[in-house]
Write an enzyme that holds these catalytic residues in place. Structure first.
Site, PDB file in Angstrom:
ATOM      1  N   GLU A  67      13.918 -18.980 -27.388  1.00  0.00           N
ATOM      2  CA  GLU A  67      13.590 -18.651 -26.001  1.00  0.00           C
ATOM      3  C   GLU A  67      13.216 -17.175 -25.872  1.00  0.00           C
ATOM      4  O   GLU A  67      12.446 -16.791 -24.993  1.00  0.00           O
ATOM      5  CB  GLU A  67      14.794 -18.943 -25.096  1.00  0.00           C
ATOM      6  CG  GLU A  67      15.096 -20.419 -24.974  1.00  0.00           C
ATOM      7  CD  GLU A  67      16.516 -20.690 -24.509  1.00  0.00           C
ATOM      8  OE1 GLU A  67      16.809 -21.862 -24.231  1.00  0.00           O
ATOM      9  OE2 GLU A  67      17.340 -19.767 -24.449  1.00  0.00           O
ATOM     10  N   ASP A  73      15.960 -31.846 -21.943  1.00  0.00           N
ATOM     11  CA  ASP A  73      16.459 -33.196 -22.246  1.00  0.00           C
ATOM     12  C   ASP A  73      17.138 -33.725 -20.986  1.00  0.00           C
ATOM     13  O   ASP A  73      17.296 -32.998 -20.011  1.00  0.00           O
ATOM     14  CB  ASP A  73      17.462 -33.144 -23.420  1.00  0.00           C
ATOM     15  CG  ASP A  73      18.602 -32.163 -23.136  1.00  0.00           C
ATOM     16  OD1 ASP A  73      18.561 -31.047 -23.645  1.00  0.00           O
ATOM     17  OD2 ASP A  73      19.521 -32.499 -22.364  1.00  0.00           O
TER      18      ASP A  73
END
Ligand code: SAH
Length: 258
Positions: A21, A222
């Site tokens: 990230e 997810d």
């Protein structure tokens, strides 16, 4: 918020949980300088002309609290922005969507029956609020970045930006039964949760202790369900870095115009 003079001179912290990230942001960092402190690497430099510190929270609430405390105590940051990924828990929160947090609770904190479920003892609080002004900028930046990303890269057409409560806990939630139970338990206590992750509530609590404004965005990697362990790494590698960079660039640009 602290006085404007204080804000202008102190760096803004950009926290990420995972190296993937942080990667896109590192590429943009001007005049980078690494300082190692508390067994962590802090990257000082400039992004869009503004002094910043890039740091990894590491995973979980305790690690995130250590990083946040170090950012405030050692590096003098007066604003913190977190970019990361999360499991979608709320109905309609899909993979590829972004959630900008309004507030946080710890889904694994339970000192009942001594205190109400989820309440942080001795704080008299269950939910810790993000800074409204910073969060509004992050929301605007997320909407603009998502619109742009969806035009240039295919895969998440129809992705949208949500704003609401996020739950944190020291657990990767990866089962449909577990995530349904978590969501229903919190809902029955009056907490409608959009997403689940592992750091935000700790950052929120430390920021409240120090009076430091903060904002958090999480891209949904997810659905915290039976395929979360497959969806999560694929998403992190392919998308997380690009999204974090696109959103933070726009966020800093908006902030510089304030
Ligand atoms: N370093 C490991 C473990 C990551 S743990 C790896 O890279 O595989 C998962 C990270 O993503 C945490 O930072 C957490 O905040 C976030 N996250 C994404 N989906 C999650 C879920 N379903 N449950 C809990 N945390 C989730």
């Amino acid at each position: 918020m602290p006085p404007t003079s204080d804000l202008a001179s102190s760096p803004i912290a950009i926290l990420s949980a995972l190296p993937q990230e942080q990667h896109g942001l590192m590429e943009l960092l001007q005049r980078p300088r690494k300082v190692t402190h508390a067994r962590r690497d802090f990257w000082l430099g400039e992004l869009h002309g503004q002094p910043v510190v890039l740091a990894l929270s590491k995973i979980g609430k305790v690690a995130a609290a250590t990083t946040t405390t170090a950012l405030i105590e050692r590096f003098g940051v007066r604003r913190i922005v977190f970019t990361g990924v999360a499991g979608g828990l709320g109905h309609g929160v899909k993979v590829g969507d972004v959630v900008v947090a309004t507030d946080f609770l710890q889904h694994d904190l339970d000192v009942s029956p001594l205190f109400p479920r989820y309440e942080v003892p001795l704080y008299g609080k269950t939910r810790f609020h993000c800074d409204a002004a910073l969060s509004a900028l992050l929301f605007e930046a997320s909407c603009a970045a998502l619109a742009h990303e969806n035009r240039v890269a295919h895969g998440f057409e129809g992705a949208c930006v949500h704003q609401g409560l996020i739950a944190s806990g020291d657990r990767f939630v990866s089962g449909a039964d577990e995530s349904n139970l978590l969501r229903d338990l919190m809902a029955s206590a009056g907490h409608e949760v959009l997403a689940v992750e592992m750091e935000g509530a700790a950052v929120a609590q430390v920021c409240m202790d120090y009076g430091v404004p903060f904002a958090v965005m999480r891209t949904v990697s997810d659905r915290a369900d039976d395929s979360a362990h497959v969806d999560f790494p694929a998403f992190v590698d392919a998308v997380a870095s690009r999204y974090a960079r696109a959103i933070i660039e726009r966020f800093l640009n908006l902030l510089s115009k304030k």
